[in-house]
Scaffold this active site. Structure first.
Site, PDB file in Angstrom:
ATOM      1  CD  GLN A 100       6.172  22.727   9.816  1.00 26.64           C
ATOM      2  OE1 GLN A 100       6.648  22.390   9.480  1.00 26.64           O
ATOM      3  NE2 GLN A 100       4.880  22.508   9.065  1.00 26.64           N
ATOM      4  CE1 TYR A 180       2.420  15.195  14.091  1.00 30.38           C
ATOM      5  CE2 TYR A 180       2.614  16.134  12.124  1.00 30.38           C
ATOM      6  CZ  TYR A 180       2.199  15.388  13.328  1.00 30.38           C
ATOM      7  OH  TYR A 180       3.364  14.233  12.008  1.00 30.38           O
ATOM      8  NE  ARG A 227       2.563  22.728   5.254  1.00 32.21           N
ATOM      9  CZ  ARG A 227       2.867  21.582   4.960  1.00 32.21           C
ATOM     10  NH1 ARG A 227       3.337  20.488   5.597  1.00 32.21           N
ATOM     11  NH2 ARG A 227       2.809  20.826   2.954  1.00 32.21           N
ATOM     12  N   GLY A 320       7.992  18.518  -1.412  1.00 33.68           N
ATOM     13  CA  GLY A 320       8.533  17.692  -0.064  1.00 33.68           C
ATOM     14  C   GLY A 320       9.260  16.836  -0.626  1.00 33.68           C
TER      15      GLY A 320
HETATM   16  C1  FMN Z   1       9.624  13.134   4.895  1.00 33.73           C
HETATM   17  C2  FMN Z   1       8.402  13.828   5.918  1.00 33.73           C
HETATM   18  C3  FMN Z   1       8.791  14.338   6.563  1.00 33.73           C
HETATM   19  C4  FMN Z   1       7.557  14.975   6.851  1.00 33.73           C
HETATM   20  N1  FMN Z   1       7.850  16.753   7.443  1.00 33.73           N
HETATM   21  C5  FMN Z   1       6.929  16.908   8.101  1.00 33.73           C
HETATM   22  C6  FMN Z   1       7.726  18.476   8.773  1.00 33.73           C
HETATM   23  O1  FMN Z   1       8.027  18.736   9.456  1.00 33.73           O
HETATM   24  N2  FMN Z   1       6.361  18.866   8.991  1.00 33.73           N
HETATM   25  C7  FMN Z   1       5.075  19.791   7.981  1.00 33.73           C
HETATM   26  O2  FMN Z   1       4.641  20.353   7.875  1.00 33.73           O
HETATM   27  N3  FMN Z   1       5.291  17.876   6.873  1.00 33.73           N
HETATM   28  C8  FMN Z   1       5.843  17.588   6.834  1.00 33.73           C
HETATM   29  N4  FMN Z   1       5.839  17.041   5.844  1.00 33.73           N
HETATM   30  C9  FMN Z   1       4.328  16.361   4.606  1.00 33.73           C
HETATM   31  C10 FMN Z   1       5.547  17.884   3.402  1.00 33.73           C
HETATM   32  O3  FMN Z   1       5.724  19.188   3.885  1.00 33.73           O
HETATM   33  C11 FMN Z   1       4.588  17.367   2.157  1.00 33.73           C
HETATM   34  O4  FMN Z   1       3.220  17.962   3.170  1.00 33.73           O
HETATM   35  C12 FMN Z   1       4.223  16.152   1.311  1.00 33.73           C
HETATM   36  O5  FMN Z   1       5.101  15.905   1.679  1.00 33.73           O
HETATM   37  C13 FMN Z   1       3.422  16.448   0.118  1.00 33.73           C
HETATM   38  O6  FMN Z   1       4.489  16.845  -0.572  1.00 33.73           O
HETATM   39  P1  FMN Z   1       5.036  16.843  -1.468  1.00 33.73           P
HETATM   40  O7  FMN Z   1       3.534  15.207  -2.785  1.00 33.73           O
HETATM   41  O8  FMN Z   1       5.587  16.945  -2.458  1.00 33.73           O
HETATM   42  O9  FMN Z   1       6.159  15.406  -0.700  1.00 33.73           O
HETATM   43  C14 FMN Z   1       6.594  15.828   5.600  1.00 33.73           C
HETATM   44  C15 FMN Z   1       6.769  14.536   4.068  1.00 33.73           C
HETATM   45  C16 FMN Z   1       7.495  13.709   4.595  1.00 33.73           C
HETATM   46  C17 FMN Z   1       7.754  13.124   3.582  1.00 33.73           C
END
Ligand code: FMN
Length: 364
Positions: A100, A180, A227, A320
Site C-alpha cells: 500500500q 490521508y 482504496r 483487518g
Molecule cells: C492497527 C490498524 C492499522 C491500520 N492501518 C491501516 C493502513 O495502514 N492503511 C489502511 O488503508 N487502513 C488501515 N487500517 C484500517 C484497516 O485496513 C481496516 O479498514 C479496518 O481495520 C476495518 O476492518 P476490520 O473491521 O476487518 O478490522 C488499520 C486498522 C488497524 C486496526
C-alpha cells in the site's frame, strides 16, 4: 453458492481464496531508515501467507509522507531491499502480496519534518491527534501544496511503485482512503483550492488520476489497486458534504476506463445513518457502478463475507483486526474454529509482542 474460501479468478488476479489481509500500520520499522526487516515483517507476513492476497501496511512514498512513528517506507534502496526479502518469503510460502503506497498529508506534525509544516491541499487543520517521538500532539494547519509540490508528490508515488516492482511485489494499492492526502483532495471540506486540483469534483480527483497515470508508466495497470472510504465522517479530520458521494461515484465510474487489479472500498467506520450526505451500504451502492473486481472491508466476519459475495455486491473481502490475532485465519474459517481476540494495546508498539506471537490453531 459463492464462498470466500473458493479460489478467485479474474482477468488480472488468480488467488487461492477470496480472503484478503487488509492493510494495517503496525509501526515495527523502528530502525534507522524505517526499513522492513526479515525478522519482524518477514515473519509477520509469512505467517499470514495463506490469505488469498496480503496488502501490506501503508508504506510512505517519501519522508514528507510520514505521520506515524516507525512506519516502513518504500522510497529508499534499503527499504526496497528489506521489502524484497519479505516478498520473497511470502512467495516461498505460496502467498501473494501488494504494497500500500501512502502519503498522510495533513495527518502529520512538524516533529516528523524537521520543523517544517506537513503538506496538504489546503491550509486547514484536521484538529486531530498525532503521536510523535515527543508524545501525543495536536495537528497543526498544514502548508497548502504548490503545483511544484504536487508534481513532486506524483513522482514520489511513481518512484515508490518502481521500487515496489523491484522488490517483487505482485502489485501496489494506492492509499486514497481514510482521511490521508488523496482523500483530503477529494472532499470539499478539506480542499479549498481554486486551481487545477480543486473547485470541482473532477479537479479534486485529478491528483489521484495523475498518480494512477504516472504509476502506469512504470508497471502494468493490471497490477494496481486503489482504496476508498466514501462515507468517512467525523474521523481522521474528515467531514462529508453534498458532493462527497457524487465525487466517489465519479471516480469509481471513471475507473472502469482503467483495467485495474481491483478497487478496495470500506463500509463506514462509524454509524452514519444520521449523516445527511452519507451512504450506509457502500458495497451495494457502488457495485453497480464498477465492472472490475470489487474488494470490500470493515466489520466483516466469515458469515457476513459470504453474504456480501452471495448478494453479488463484492468479489473479495478484506479482514483487518481478525488478521492481527489470527495468522491462520483461512484455516480457522475452513474448520469453523474459534477466533482469537486482538490486543489493541500492541497495535502500534515495537517488537514481536502482539505482532508475530499470535499462535496458529495447532499451537493453542
Ligand atoms: C492497527 C490498524 C492499522 C491500520 N492501518 C491501516 C493502513 O495502514 N492503511 C489502511 O488503508 N487502513 C488501515 N487500517 C484500517 C484497516 O485496513 C481496516 O479498514 C479496518 O481495520 C476495518 O476492518 P476490520 O473491521 O476487518 O478490522 C488499520 C486498522 C488497524 C486496526
Amino acid at each position: 453458492m459463492k464462498n470466500i474460501l473458493k479460489p478467485y479468478k479474474s482477468k488480472n488476479l488468480t488467488l487461492n481464496n477470496a480472503v484478503v489481509m487488509a492493510p494495517m500500520t503496525r509501526c515495527r520499522a523502528d530502525n534507522e531508515g524505517n526499513v522492513p526487516t526479515a525478522e519482524l515483517h518477514g515473519t509477520y507476513y509469512t505467517q499470514r501467507a495463506s490469505a488469498g492476497l496480503i496488502i501490506t501496511e501503508g508504506s510512505q512514498v517519501s519522508t514528507k509522507a510520514i505521520g506515524y512513528l516507525n512506519t516502513a517506507g518504500i522510497h529508499t534502496e534499503a527499504q526496497t531491499a528489506g521489502w524484497k526479502k519479505v516478498v520473497g518469503e511470502v512467495h516461498e510460502n505460496g502467498g501473494k502480496i501488494f504494497i500500500q503506497l501512502w502519503h498522510v498529508g495533513r495527518m502529520s506534525h512538524p516533529d516528523f519534518h524537521g520543523g517544517d509544516l506537513p503538506l496538504a491541499p489546503s491550509a486547514l487543520n484536521p484538529e486531530a491527534d498525532v503521536y510523535t517521538s515527543k508524545g501525543q500532539k495536536k495537528t497543526v494547519a498544514p502548508k497548502e501544496m504548490t503545483l511544484e509540490e504536487i508534481k513532486e508528490t506524483i513522482k514520489d508515488f511513481k518512484d515508490a511503485a518502481s521500487n515496489a516492482m523491484a522488490a517483487g511485489f505482485d502489485g501496489v494499492e494506492i492509499h486514497s482512503s481514510n482521511g490521508y492526502l488523496l482523500h483530503q483532495f477529494f472532499n470539499k471540506t478539506s480542499n479549498h483550492r481554486e486551481d487545477a486540483y480543486g473547485g470541482t469534483m473532477e479537479k479534486r480527483a485529478k491528483i489521484f488520476f495523475d498518480i494512477l497515470e504516472a504509476i502506469s508508466e512504470v508497471m502494468p495497470v493490471s497490477k494496481i489497486g486503489a482504496r476508498f472510504n466514501p462515507s468517512l465522517h467525523g474521523m481522521f479530520g474528515m467531514t462529508m458534504d453534498e458532493e462527497t458521494i457524487p465525487t466517489f461515484e465519479y471516480i469509481i465510474k471513471r475507473l472502469n476506463e482503467y483495467d485495474l487489479a481491483y478497487i478496495h472500498l470500506s463500509e463506514p467506520f462509524t454509524d452514519v445513518s444520521d449523516i445527511d450526505y452519507a451512504v450506509s451500504n457502500i458495497a451495494k451502492h457502488f457495485r453497480p457502478l464498477y465492472e472490475g473486481t470489487l474488494m470490500i472491508n470493515a466489520g466483516f466476519d466469515q458469515e457476513k463475507a459470504n453474504e456480501v459475495l452471495e448478494a453479488g455486491n463484492a468479489d473479495l473481502v478484506a479482514f483487518g483486526k481478525l488478521y492481527v490475532s489470527n495468522p491462520d485465519l483461512v484455516a480457522r474459517f475452513e474448520k469453523d474454529a474459534s477466533l482469537a481476540d486482538w490486543d489493541e494495546d500492541t497495535f502500534y508498539t515495537t517488537g514481536k509482542e502482539g505482532y508475530t506471537d499470535y499462535p496458529i490453531l495447532a499451537e493453542q
